[in-house]
Design a protein around this motif. Sequence first.
Motif, PDB file in Angstrom:
ATOM      1  N   GLU A 475       0.871  -1.172   0.000  1.00  0.00           N
ATOM      2  CA  GLU A 475       0.000   0.000   0.000  1.00  0.00           C
ATOM      3  C   GLU A 475       0.914   1.229   0.000  1.00  0.00           C
ATOM      4  OE1 GLU A 475      -2.440   3.033   0.223  1.00  0.00           O
ATOM      5  OE2 GLU A 475      -3.152   0.997  -0.197  1.00  0.00           O
ATOM      6  N   PRO A 476       0.842   2.087  -1.035  1.00  0.00           N
ATOM      7  CA  PRO A 476       1.781   3.220  -1.140  1.00  0.00           C
ATOM      8  C   PRO A 476       1.838   4.102   0.099  1.00  0.00           C
ATOM      9  CG  PRO A 476       0.527   2.974  -3.167  1.00  0.00           C
ATOM     10  CD  PRO A 476      -0.072   2.012  -2.187  1.00  0.00           C
ATOM     11  N   LEU A 484      -6.272  -3.237   3.942  1.00  0.00           N
ATOM     12  CA  LEU A 484      -7.335  -4.186   4.278  1.00  0.00           C
ATOM     13  C   LEU A 484      -8.649  -3.802   3.622  1.00  0.00           C
ATOM     14  CD1 LEU A 484      -6.486  -4.728   8.057  1.00  0.00           C
ATOM     15  CD2 LEU A 484      -6.409  -6.485   6.271  1.00  0.00           C
ATOM     16  N   ARG A 485      -8.944  -2.502   3.556  1.00  0.00           N
ATOM     17  CA  ARG A 485     -10.179  -2.072   2.880  1.00  0.00           C
ATOM     18  C   ARG A 485     -10.138  -2.435   1.399  1.00  0.00           C
ATOM     19  NH1 ARG A 485      -9.446   2.402   6.433  1.00  0.00           N
ATOM     20  NH2 ARG A 485      -8.403   3.612   4.805  1.00  0.00           N
ATOM     21  N   GLU A 486      -8.971  -2.267   0.766  1.00  0.00           N
ATOM     22  CA  GLU A 486      -8.833  -2.624  -0.650  1.00  0.00           C
ATOM     23  C   GLU A 486      -9.001  -4.125  -0.852  1.00  0.00           C
ATOM     24  OE1 GLU A 486      -7.960  -0.879  -3.735  1.00  0.00           O
ATOM     25  OE2 GLU A 486      -9.029   0.589  -2.501  1.00  0.00           O
ATOM     26  N   LEU A 487      -8.395  -4.914   0.016  1.00  0.00           N
ATOM     27  CA  LEU A 487      -8.487  -6.367  -0.118  1.00  0.00           C
ATOM     28  C   LEU A 487      -9.931  -6.842   0.095  1.00  0.00           C
ATOM     29  CD1 LEU A 487      -5.235  -7.327   1.821  1.00  0.00           C
ATOM     30  CD2 LEU A 487      -5.645  -7.697  -0.614  1.00  0.00           C
ATOM     31  N   ILE A 596       9.001   3.599   6.656  1.00  0.00           N
ATOM     32  CA  ILE A 596       7.979   2.635   7.080  1.00  0.00           C
ATOM     33  C   ILE A 596       7.166   2.234   5.853  1.00  0.00           C
ATOM     34  CG2 ILE A 596       5.918   2.307   8.492  1.00  0.00           C
ATOM     35  CD1 ILE A 596       7.128   4.405  10.429  1.00  0.00           C
ATOM     36  N   ARG A 597       7.096   0.926   5.576  1.00  0.00           N
ATOM     37  CA  ARG A 597       6.369   0.431   4.410  1.00  0.00           C
ATOM     38  C   ARG A 597       5.000  -0.140   4.762  1.00  0.00           C
ATOM     39  NH1 ARG A 597       8.334   3.157   0.339  1.00  0.00           N
ATOM     40  NH2 ARG A 597      10.516   2.726  -0.134  1.00  0.00           N
ATOM     41  N   MET A 598       4.802  -0.516   6.014  1.00  0.00           N
ATOM     42  CA  MET A 598       3.492  -1.021   6.423  1.00  0.00           C
ATOM     43  C   MET A 598       3.343  -0.821   7.928  1.00  0.00           C
ATOM     44  SD  MET A 598       0.764  -2.224   5.052  1.00  0.00           S
ATOM     45  CE  MET A 598       1.354  -2.930   3.508  1.00  0.00           C
TER      46      MET A 598
END
Length: 854
Positions: A475-476, A484-487, A596-598
């Motif tokens: 997630e950018p 999670l909303r996208e999934l 931070i990536r996630m």
Amino acid sequence: MPCVPAFDLPAIGADLVVSGAHDALVAAAGSGAFVVTAPPGTGKTTYVPPVLANLLTGRGAGRVLVSQPRRVAVRAAARRLAQLDGSAVGGPSGFTIRGERQVGPGTRVEFTTPGVLLRRLMADPALEGVGAVVLDEVHERSLDGDLLLGMLAEVRTLREDLVVAAMSATLDAVGVARLLGDVTPAPVVEVPSALHPLTVDYSPVPGRRLDALGVTREFISHVARVAAGAQAADGVDALVFVPSARDVDAVVRELRQLGGPAEVLPLHGRLPSRDQDRATRGRTSEAEPHRIVVSTALAESSLTVPGVRLVIDAGLSREVRRDRARDMTGLVTVSASRASVEQRAGRAARLGPGRAVRLFTEDEFARLNPAAPPEITSADLVDAALLLGVWGAPAGQGLDLLTPAPEESMRRAVEVLRSLALTDHEGRPTALGRRVAGLPIGARETRALLVGSAALRDARAVAEVVAAISDDHREPSADLSALLRELRSGRSPGAQRWNREVKRLTRIAEAEEGGVDVLSALAVGPASQPAGVVTALGRPEWIARRTGEHSRSYLLASGTRAALPEGSGLRASEWLAVHDVQRAEGRVADGTGAVIRMAAPLREEDALAIGAALLRERRTSWIESGRLRVRAQRTLGEIVLSSTPVAAEAKDVAPAFAAHLRAEGIGVLNWTQRATALRARLALLYRELGDPWPSVDDGSLLRDLESWLGPDLAALRATSSLGSLEVGSALRRLLPWPEAGHLDELVPERLTVPSGSSVRIDYPEAADGPPVVAVKLQETFGLTSTPRLVGGRVPVLFHLLSPARRPLAVTDDLESFWNGPYQQVRREMRGRYPKHPWPEDPWATPATARTTRG
């Protein structure tokens, strides 16, 4: 009644090079353990397992387990063997991977991944019902593969009937054979390559292949253009190697935009199984169009893509790298090894003359590392340490491995497991640790799944988070909640894969419900956000707090600083649960050195509850403007929760002065001439002899401060100063025993010269300088050999002085000086200093410190 062989070996091996080694394989299997080296495409994965299955059938023994490093390769190998056998997958040939199993009562060869096999070993160390284990692609030196080798070598000592084979394209056959052998190394079967002529061309990109974000867009376009042009020119099936699944998808998009008659297919582990099968099936007739298969390294050796006569190689690979300073481990894109590049090229010459196009220069190829480093040297060892604890080898003690785990990495992993309540203080697994080790996901994720489900009472919600963070979803904005909303919406490309994993994890969590007592009483409730709670349960040391209002920089409990991506909505959260951090520079990292990536928002109450094991009460003391200052602090790891000035106590003095020394440097001490001389003498000994003599450079002295200066620091008072310390006496605490008795013999303080004078030896402050004696020339008459120190290793450098103590000559070879340059010095000096002796024969003249009339 005679036993019927499980497989028709002549039919299976009809077109396989490895079938020519059938007799050698059977003979080697008779020893109980053997090694097979065979280039990619020779058929070892397809042929060796059924050979063992037929041998075991004759003995009435059990199933053959075959470990392959990738799920795509596992499925493809099972399907290929079933196809040649004329049976269906799940019959004589089956497979088991995470989340999918096709095995029946008649299965004789079961393909699986190293992770699945490791957990089978944890549950059943004797491997009941298994007659042979084949470890394929051992040359990749994956962490799980190395653990399996060591553990199976131990199993063989308990089960002499178990056959173990290790196979590879390129392999340290000697090391593996030694590990698997008993008294002598296991036999090695070498299957020669059947390569046809191979042409190698080079087509480098004009710009850079990599930048701070990974593979450049310019290089992706270059890969696509070269692949399309080369395939059109050669009119054959092509295989394109790029480092990651994301790069595969990008090249496929560009190739399809370029158009052309060839069918373009992606191949990587994140694809649905039907798409993987389509890429690995090969053309079924000449009427089908030629293909360009764009793949990650999985097609390098562990998986054969049929029909390939052209290889396009980006020359890059994804390898595990560890940033020990920030306690971060991750996959990074780097230049592939020379062994990998050569294996990739060989894929083009299995069926006939082929061509490989390398998208880098020939000079770059010559500079490549010979082979990739073993994963154990740089991986996060938390999962491995838990498995080793369950195996009965805490921290790997007593288990023979091809490459031992780095001590510091293993120590850190054991600490993490203890903080997660998965092992005790001796590294032995707790009840929770044993349950976590037996489940088919990583230790951190499993712990988060089980404890999170017990705390939140919502297995589905917890499974959604674990499924998202345990796969390669991105997630950018780095916002896990947004991902999670996208999934859930189904819009994300990986939504179907995520949904399948959520269902599997939910079943696991529900099956384990009620069995988790540890930490199940966490103070979380309806206001808690599952994404943050679950993420923090997996990595409590990465709970993070914003460094300032409106800042996008955060301090993690581990002490690492990292920044959110610009524009991330997470900036509104003071507390975060961080799952993924990567090294980065420049503006993107906001000066922290990491991004931070996630991550997910976290309530402060949840942060303190989940990170309870990291809570500390500590006193911090320091020197400011010559005065001792002390604060009492409450911290969560390195995150300061509160800080209050308090009165100094005796216990605060030594830490404050030690911190001051480390901040200001060793030079703030009172270095007397005697202390400086002793340090220089010790430095020469360490330079020439090494251990056990101590290193006394600034860095070493600061690192070992407590061992030599600690007692003196402890004796200081709040009103004392560092200038009162006797540094020379403190340094003597570093002297090794009994070698210390030879200090004055090896590096004496003074040297007696022929005149009878005792002259000080000046030892060098520079690391490579010589010891120097400055003495009047007349005092050295008759000294023919240059004195040597440190047991004859180091000559003294003489500065020979005039009566006015000005230098006349510098030499570490007195004999040569007397025989040559001295005569020139004599002619120039005897008229200037007539009261001092300047004999024509310095060898026979007594040395003196006096004048001729004295």
